[in-house]
Each structure stands twice: as structure tokens, then as C-alpha cells.
Design a protein around this motif. Structure first.
Motif, PDB file in Angstrom:
ATOM      1  N   ASP A 136      -8.886   2.991   1.899  1.00  0.00           N
ATOM      2  CA  ASP A 136      -9.828   2.093   1.405  1.00  0.00           C
ATOM      3  C   ASP A 136      -9.432   0.843   1.831  1.00  0.00           C
ATOM      4  O   ASP A 136     -10.035  -0.082   1.228  1.00  0.00           O
ATOM      5  CB  ASP A 136     -10.148   2.168  -0.101  1.00  0.00           C
ATOM      6  N   LEU A 137      -8.483   0.412   2.598  1.00  0.00           N
ATOM      7  CA  LEU A 137      -8.177  -0.873   2.876  1.00  0.00           C
ATOM      8  C   LEU A 137      -9.220  -1.528   3.810  1.00  0.00           C
ATOM      9  O   LEU A 137     -10.016  -0.812   4.563  1.00  0.00           O
ATOM     10  CB  LEU A 137      -6.937  -0.980   3.938  1.00  0.00           C
ATOM     11  N   PRO A 138      -9.501  -3.029   3.952  1.00  0.00           N
ATOM     12  CA  PRO A 138     -10.477  -3.590   4.741  1.00  0.00           C
ATOM     13  C   PRO A 138      -9.983  -3.420   6.046  1.00  0.00           C
ATOM     14  O   PRO A 138      -8.749  -3.046   6.331  1.00  0.00           O
ATOM     15  CB  PRO A 138     -10.226  -4.940   4.227  1.00  0.00           C
ATOM     16  N   ALA A 139     -10.776  -3.447   6.879  1.00  0.00           N
ATOM     17  CA  ALA A 139     -10.604  -3.065   8.428  1.00  0.00           C
ATOM     18  C   ALA A 139      -9.511  -3.833   9.000  1.00  0.00           C
ATOM     19  O   ALA A 139      -8.753  -3.331   9.806  1.00  0.00           O
ATOM     20  CB  ALA A 139     -12.062  -2.958   9.219  1.00  0.00           C
ATOM     21  N   VAL A 140      -9.461  -5.037   8.675  1.00  0.00           N
ATOM     22  CA  VAL A 140      -8.409  -6.058   9.240  1.00  0.00           C
ATOM     23  C   VAL A 140      -7.098  -5.647   8.710  1.00  0.00           C
ATOM     24  O   VAL A 140      -5.970  -5.496   9.576  1.00  0.00           O
ATOM     25  CB  VAL A 140      -8.695  -7.462   8.739  1.00  0.00           C
ATOM     26  N   GLU A 141      -6.844  -5.254   7.460  1.00  0.00           N
ATOM     27  CA  GLU A 141      -5.566  -4.910   6.986  1.00  0.00           C
ATOM     28  C   GLU A 141      -5.366  -3.423   7.711  1.00  0.00           C
ATOM     29  O   GLU A 141      -4.059  -3.379   7.843  1.00  0.00           O
ATOM     30  CB  GLU A 141      -5.548  -4.812   5.500  1.00  0.00           C
ATOM     31  N   ARG A 142      -6.212  -2.755   7.546  1.00  0.00           N
ATOM     32  CA  ARG A 142      -5.936  -1.471   8.318  1.00  0.00           C
ATOM     33  C   ARG A 142      -5.482  -1.672   9.471  1.00  0.00           C
ATOM     34  O   ARG A 142      -4.484  -0.883  10.218  1.00  0.00           O
ATOM     35  CB  ARG A 142      -7.232  -0.508   8.186  1.00  0.00           C
ATOM     36  N   ARG A 143      -5.867  -2.271  10.396  1.00  0.00           N
ATOM     37  CA  ARG A 143      -5.499  -2.532  11.789  1.00  0.00           C
ATOM     38  C   ARG A 143      -4.173  -3.003  11.738  1.00  0.00           C
ATOM     39  O   ARG A 143      -3.471  -2.668  12.639  1.00  0.00           O
ATOM     40  CB  ARG A 143      -6.382  -3.398  12.499  1.00  0.00           C
TER      41      ARG A 143
ATOM     42  N   THR B 246       0.845  -1.160   0.089  1.00  0.00           N
ATOM     43  CA  THR B 246      -0.110   0.114  -0.036  1.00  0.00           C
ATOM     44  C   THR B 246       0.763   1.383  -0.101  1.00  0.00           C
ATOM     45  O   THR B 246       0.471   2.340  -0.600  1.00  0.00           O
ATOM     46  CB  THR B 246      -0.867   0.163   1.343  1.00  0.00           C
TER      47      THR B 246
END
Lengths: 197, 404
Positions: B388-395, B309
């Protein structure tokens, strides 16, 4: 006797002026009085403009950009007025002083930031008499130039590199050069800084 | 074994010892070599300046190209004033008349220590003792214990007040900032997010000005007439930055950094003095060393998200990169478009140490660190990367960044 004293004082002053403002090679004319100096202290009045505050509509939506909308809201000091402009926002302003003795140094009449309110300013002199025989006490900008206006009164010194703004010419960086007291150098110097950094 | 038979072995041993002795002298440290050249030869600094300026026509660059010469700024007297640390218990008191120290010791004006350790030690001392900027406005808060606290002047472990010093100047004594005032919160190089210099100026002026809107941790350092304050930068990763200044004004390097420090101090004194070149270089060397204390990037799930990213811009050991066009980032751009420092591009900042930085973006528009940076609902516009990352990846990404 009085005439003799006056003559003597005049000669002494002339001699002192020549001694204080030296080195014509630096472009400073010996013996010239500054265009701005403070021969006597002044009392300030309490008259302030009551029109306005003329706040731009867009400014009202900018959070703490506008901290007052009417003069009547300004009650935490003398002669409160809500003043401002599109660059600095709007806020209450007050007369901070009316005489030098209200301050550590000088009470600058209507010397407030972009306003008509009196403020205390610093420096090392109140009047010319504080600067010795033939000396001059002049108002000085700070390191933000005319943006913040007069910030203090300082005596001129024998090492000054300028007396008036007109002594400062040439390659101003972001605005016209001006003559101001440089506290790091202890003398008046030309500056073209309109904010330091 | 007889002596005759041992002779060849003995000869081999003696030869080996001779070879070791011939290799003994250490090669000179390049840092020390550069430093001594910078101090001794003004042309070294000039060459570094000319090679490092990205846009020679902006205000910052034009001023230095015109005045960083032996005849102009090089002819200024070197400043080595005596100073006295301002202590927290002195708030509310009068300026002192004694206790000033010549922290240089017996050092000559431009004497640089011989080795890296000595140079960095001089830099560390200058970081907390050399008056980077005389600020008479500080008197308005130093005379009032409550006001000093209000503007974020905080005691350090030694009881000093935010790295401030009294400095002896011709005609008296004035308060001054050191580098540590803005660039230390107890950890050298880490920004002092509590300090509100704008509030100091407004208190001194008894007025509310645009400077009063800077807020804690921000300052407008350009005299370009544009309202464009920036967050105090974290100096710890400075050697990982590809450029100096958020607008990528200067190509980074040890010598460009030394010149940058030297000219900052010249302009902050109103061109009355120059710092000794030994001090300017020593400060640069000290800042350069700060990166040693930063944790290296770790592996893990968050790293993988980062690589996918963020690493297009934030790459390599320093997690930094080449400058990018202003419009590609889309953040508040008054800093980048400054007629003083602008180049048309943003520096891609090093993310080393980012876990400690609460104010992000040049303007400090993000106030909640990396967690807010990657919050899709944040208020500050621009830099949409990762939102716009999925929540799991953002965390996972936030967790990884918070380890830096």
C-alpha cells in the motif's frame, strides 16, 4: 544323469542361497527366497481401462493441473489414456513397452505411476538367472517408497540387510518401513523414506 | 652521547622488543577450534543439535534426536567415494569406467585443516564434488543430450554439467547431485533456478506425477506425504539467518549448520553412510563465508522507506529477524504447517542477496523477484507489507532492494 544333475544343482543352489543371504544376526533368514522376485521375463498385454477419466470439477480450474480431459486426446503413444487423481492431476499416459527388449532393463507390466500402463524400469537384472546360481532378482521401490512404486529390479547381494518388507520393523518416520535396494550402498536395506531430502 | 648515557634508552628498546615477542603467538581461530572439537567429539554435535531444535516433536527433529547418536548414525561408515565430474559433452553417452578421482588426497577420514582458509577450501571443494544425493533417475536424462537441457542441466564455465558427478558405489557407478547442482547458477550459493528435478523424476518414471509440478527451481524435500515444494534457497546469506529451514526448524549457528548438513547427507544415502565430520563442518564453514561477497545495505531514500516499512521484521546487518506466526504473513502455508519441519512460525529470511532471487516466498509463489513482490496487483497472496506504499516510495524501495 539328469537326476544327478538336478540333485547337484539343488545342492549348489542351497549352498549358494546360504552363502548369499548371510548373517542371521541382521534378522535375515539364510536361504530364504524373497517373496517378490522375477524367475522369468513376462510379456505385457495392451489391455487398458477405458472408463473415465473422472476429473474433479475443481481440478479443471487449476491451470496445468489437468492437461487432458478425454482419452481421445492422448495420441502420442500406444494405448493413450487420460488418467489422474486429485493429488497428482490428470495427464496422458501410454504403454511405453510390452517386452523387456523394448527397454534397457525391464518392462514392468502395468507399472505406471498410479495407472495400468506398462513402463520401463531400471536396475541390474531382468530375471533371477542374471543374479547367478541361486540368486534372486527383485523389484525395488525408489527413494519415495510406495508413492512412486517399483522403479527398478536389482539382484540380492550377500551384504543385504533385508530380503522382504516384513524384515523391516519399528520406527518408521512417515509410513511403514520397506525393504529396497539402496543404490548408494549397493545392497538391500530397510528404508522408511517416502521421499528423499 | 656516551654509552653510559645511552644505556637507559637501549634498555627501553630491548624491553619493548621482548614485549613484542611475548605477544607474538596468535590466538587460535574460534572457527578452527569449533571445527576440531566437532570432528573429534561426537558429543559436540549432539549438544548443538539438542540446543538448536525449535520443536523436538516434529518429524525432522524427532528423527534426529532418536538417531543422531554414537550408537546409530555415529556408527555408520564414513563415506569418501571417488567421483568424476559429469561434463556437458558427455550427455547422451554411457556411464564412464575411468577417470574417477579421490579428491580427498591423502587426507584421513576426519582430518580437518588447521586453519580457516584450509577449512573453507575443503568446504568449497566438497560443495562441487561430494555426492550429496545419489539419483539413479538422472540416467534417464544423461543418456539424452536434449533431455538434459530440457530439465535445466546447464554447463558451467568449466564445461561441467550443473555440478553433477558420477560416483563409485558398491556394485557400480551412479549419478549424483552435489550441493552445487541446486545451489549454484555459476555463482556458488545462488540457487539454480533452471534445474527441474521433478521433471527428471517424471522422465525416469515415464509418468506425470505431483513431482512434475514442482517446476524449475523448486523441490519437495520432506517425506511427509504433503505436497509442499519449496524454492531452492539462496545459501549465500546463510550466516545472517536466525534459523535454518523456512519453517524455522533449527536455530542457526555454525555447529547446528554442520549437524544439519551432516544429517541431510545421512538421510539422503538412506542411512547407509555418513559424511566425514570434517566434510560436514568444512561445508558449513564455507557456506558461512559466502556472506562476505554480498553487498552491504546502502543508504538513501529507499533505505528510509525500508526502515519504516520492513525493518520491524527484516532488521540488523542481516536484514533478518525472529520467526513470526504463520497467520501474520498469510502466504501459502503448506511448508510451514508440514508435520516434518513445521514449528507454527515462518523464518524471517535475510534479504541480503535478494536482488538475485527470482522465486520468493517459501513456495516460490512470487516468480518475478522484488518488483513483483511489491506489485499491488500480484497474484500470490500474503505478505502484504509494502503493497500500500505510494508509487514513488514503492519504486524507491524496489530500487534499494535490487541493490542488495
Amino acid at each position: 544323469m539328469n537326476t544327478l544333475r538336478l540333485l547337484t544343482a539343488g545342492l549348489a543352489a542351497a549352498f549358494t542361497l546360504t552363502a548369499c543371504i548371510t548373517d542371521a544376526d541382521k534378522g535375515v533368514v539364510p536361504g530364504r527366497a524373497p517373496e517378490k522376485h522375477r524367475p522369468v521375463a513376462e510379456m505385457c498385454d495392451d489391455a487398458r481401462d477405458s472408463s473415465g477419466p473422472f476429473i474433479d470439477d475443481w481440478a479443471l480450474e487449476q491451470g496445468d493441473y489437468v492437461s487432458c480431459t478425454a482419452h481421445e486426446e492422448c495420441t502420442e503413444g500406444d494405448n493413450g489414456r487420460c488418467i489422474g487423481n486429485g493429488h497428482d492431476g490428470w495427464s496422458c499416459s501410454y504403454d511405453r513397452c510390452f517386452a523387456d527388449d523394448d527397454c534397457d532393463n525391464v518392462c514392468e507390466c502395468e507399472g505406471g505411476f498410479r495407472g495400468d500402463f506398462n513402463v520401463c524400469v531400471g536396475g541390474d537384472c531382468r530375471t533371477d538367472a542374471d543374479c547367478g546360481p541361486g540368486g534372486y532378482c527383485s523389484p525395488s521401490f525408489g527413494d519415495c517408497g510406495e508413492y512412486t512404486g517399483v522403479v527398478a529390479y536389482y539382484c540380492h547381494t550377500p551384504d543385504d540387510e533385508c530380503i522382504d518388507d516384513s524384515d523391516c520393523d519399528g520406527d518408521g518416520n512417515f509410513g511403514a518401513p520397506y525393504c529396497a535396494y539402496n543404490p548408494a550402498a549397493g545392497k538391500w536395506m530397510c528404508s522408511d523414506s517416502h521421499c528423499a531430502g | 652521547m656516551s654509552v653510559v648515557r645511552r644505556a637507559p634508552l637501549l634498555l627501553l628498546v630491548l624491553a619493548a622488543l621482548a614485549c613484542e615477542e611475548a605477544a607474538a603467538p596468535d590466538a587460535p581461530d574460534p572457527l578452527a577450534v569449533d571445527g576440531h572439537a566437532f570432528v573429534a567429539e561426537p558429543a559436540v554435535g549432539r549438544a548443538a543439535l539438542e540446543a538448536s531444535l525449535v520443536d523436538p516433536t516434529n518429524g525432522y527433529s524427532a528423527l534426529r534426536l532418536a538417531r543422531y547418536t554414537p550408537e546409530r548414525w555415529g556408527a555408520l561408515p564414513a563415506w569418501r567415494p571417488r567421483v568424476r565430474a559429469i561434463m556437458v559433452h558427455e550427455r547422451g553417452g554411457s556411464p564412464p569406467t575411468e577417470g574417477f578421482e579421490d579428491w580427498w588426497g591423502a587426507r584421513a577420514d576426519d582430518a580437518l585443516p588447521a586453519d580457516r582458509a584450509g577449512i573453507e577450501a575443503l568446504g568449497a571443494r566438497a560443495f562441487t564434488h561430494f555426492p550429496a544425493q545419489v539419483v539413479p533417475a538422472l540416467r534417464s536424462v544423461l543418456g539424452d543430450a536434449e533431455a538434459a537441457t530440457t530439465v535445466g542441466l546447464i554447463p558451467d564455465a568449466d564445461g561441467r554439467l550443473s555440478g553433477l558427478v558420477w560416483v563409485e558405489v558398491p556394485g557400480g557407478v551412479e549419478p549424483a547431485l552435489t550441493c552445487a547442482t541446486c545451489h549454484s547458477d555459476g555463482v556458488a550459493g545462488r540457487p539454480n533456478m533452471a534445474f527441474d528435478l521433478g521433471a527428471v523424476y517424471d522422465l525416469a518414471a515415464q509418468s506425470r506425477t505431483a513431482r512434475g509440478r514442482w517446476g524449475p527451481g523448486r523441490v519437495d524435500v520432506t517425506g511427509d506425504g504433503v505436497d509442499n515444494p519449496t524454492a531452492f534457497p539462496d545459501l549465500r546469506p546463510i550466516r545472517f539467518q536466525t534459523h535454518l529451514h523456512r519453517a524455522a526448524t533449527v536455530r542457526n549457528g555454525l555447529l547446528p549448520l554442520a549437524v544439519r548438513i551432516e544429517t541431510l547427507m545421512i538421510t539422503s544415502t538412506g542411512e547407509a553412510w555418513r559424511p566425514p565430520r570434517s566434510v560436514a563442518f568444512a561445508l558449513a564453514a564455507y557456506l558461512w563465508s559466502m556472506g562476505d561477497a554480498l553487498p552491504p545495505p546502502a543508504d538513501g531514500a529507499g533505505r528510509a522507506v525500508f526502515d519504516a516499512t520492513c525493518a520491524r521484521c527484516h532488521a540488523g546487518e542481516g536484514l533478518a529477524g525472529a520467526p513470526v506466526p504463520i497467520d501474520d504473513v498469510g502466504t501459502a502455508d503448506a511448508v510451514a504447517r508440514s508435520p516434518d519441519r513445521g514449528t507454527g512460525r515462518w523464518r524471517v529470511p535475510s534479504l541480503r542477496g535478494v536482488a538475485d532471487r527470482r522465486l520468493l516466498f517459501a513456495s516460490g509463489g512470487v516468480r518475478g523477484g522484488v518488483e513483483e513482490l511489491l506489485d499491488p496487483d500480484r497474484a500470490a497472496a500474503g505478505h502484504p507489507f509494502g503493497l500500500d506504499l505510494p508509487a514513488v516510495e514503492r519504486r524507491a524501495l524496489v530500487g534499494w532492494l535490487e541493490g542488495l
